[in-house]
Enzyme design. Structure first.
Site, PDB file in Angstrom:
ATOM      1  N   HIS A  62      77.624 -18.798 -14.298  1.00  0.00           N
ATOM      2  CA  HIS A  62      76.412 -18.287 -13.647  1.00  0.00           C
ATOM      3  C   HIS A  62      75.691 -19.445 -12.962  1.00  0.00           C
ATOM      4  CE1 HIS A  62      75.886 -14.434 -16.295  1.00  0.00           C
ATOM      5  NE2 HIS A  62      77.137 -14.598 -15.886  1.00  0.00           N
TER       6      HIS A  62
ATOM      7  N   GLU B   6      72.698 -20.673 -13.217  1.00  0.00           N
ATOM      8  CA  GLU B   6      71.967 -21.572 -14.108  1.00  0.00           C
ATOM      9  C   GLU B   6      72.915 -22.453 -14.920  1.00  0.00           C
ATOM     10  OE1 GLU B   6      69.566 -17.669 -13.955  1.00  0.00           O
ATOM     11  OE2 GLU B   6      71.664 -18.255 -14.055  1.00  0.00           O
TER      12      GLU B   6
ATOM     13  N   CYS C  19      69.808 -14.565 -17.626  1.00  0.00           N
ATOM     14  CA  CYS C  19      70.382 -13.663 -18.617  1.00  0.00           C
ATOM     15  C   CYS C  19      70.336 -14.352 -19.983  1.00  0.00           C
ATOM     16  CB  CYS C  19      71.821 -13.313 -18.224  1.00  0.00           C
ATOM     17  SG  CYS C  19      73.003 -14.659 -18.491  1.00  0.00           S
TER      18      CYS C  19
ATOM     19  N   CYS D 145      72.375 -17.637 -20.109  1.00  0.00           N
ATOM     20  CA  CYS D 145      71.733 -18.727 -19.375  1.00  0.00           C
ATOM     21  C   CYS D 145      70.476 -19.209 -20.093  1.00  0.00           C
ATOM     22  CB  CYS D 145      71.423 -18.291 -17.949  1.00  0.00           C
ATOM     23  SG  CYS D 145      72.921 -18.007 -16.970  1.00  0.00           S
TER      24      CYS D 145
END
Length: 160
Positions: free
Chosen positions: A56, A58, A86, A89
């Site tokens: 992801h 991040e 999320c 993350c």
């Protein structure tokens, strides 16, 4: 409280997200800034490019920032994320000891764009996990939500 400085760094994350969209990636970007204002890393989601579901925006940016800093301890830094992180993350942010999260679009915005987000707010995770991270949402929200529209209109949109 969102500042002009926050908006400056969020704009960097937004630009990285546009790069992701152009490369057929998903519309998520992040910028990680040290306490002295130095950008440690700024990048985007590379899930499809790496076939790594954990890549992801991040997490990928945290990995790059740790390499740049030569440490897994990013205490005092701030991560600017185009969308509310999320749970995975958020956990990475917590473990890296990042001091502050500034995000644009909400989890609900990501869901509206077709992403299978878990509806667990960062504020809830902070409270349940007793995390010291400061959370400020809604930074340039409209521009961040617009990224989902740009991504869909690019013709290569794939969710996960």
């Amino acid at each position: 409280m969102i500042t002009l400085e926050d908006e400056k760094f969020m704009r960097l994350a937004i630009e990285k997200t546009r790069e992701a969209i152009a490369r057929g990636q998903t519309p998520f970007g992040a910028c990680l800034v040290a306490s002295d204002g130095k950008v440690l890393a700024c990048d985007h989601n590379v899930v499809w490019a790496t076939t790594d579901i954990t890549a992801h925006g991040e997490v990928h940016t945290i990995r790059l920032a740790c390499k740049a800093a030569g440490s897994i301890d990013l205490s005092g830094s701030t991560i600017y994320s185009t969308t509310e992180p999320c749970p995975m993350c958020f956990s990475a942010i917590h473990w890296a000891k990042i001091g502050r999260i500034v995000y644009g679009a909400s989890i609900a915005d990501a869901q509206a764009a077709g992403f299978n987000e878990l509806t667990i707010a960062n504020t809830w995770m902070k409270a349940q996990g007793h995390s010291p991270v400061q959370i400020d949402g809604g930074c340039l929200r409209e521009a961040c939500v617009e990224l989902f529209k740009e991504w869909k209109s690019a013709g290569r949109a794939r969710t996960y």
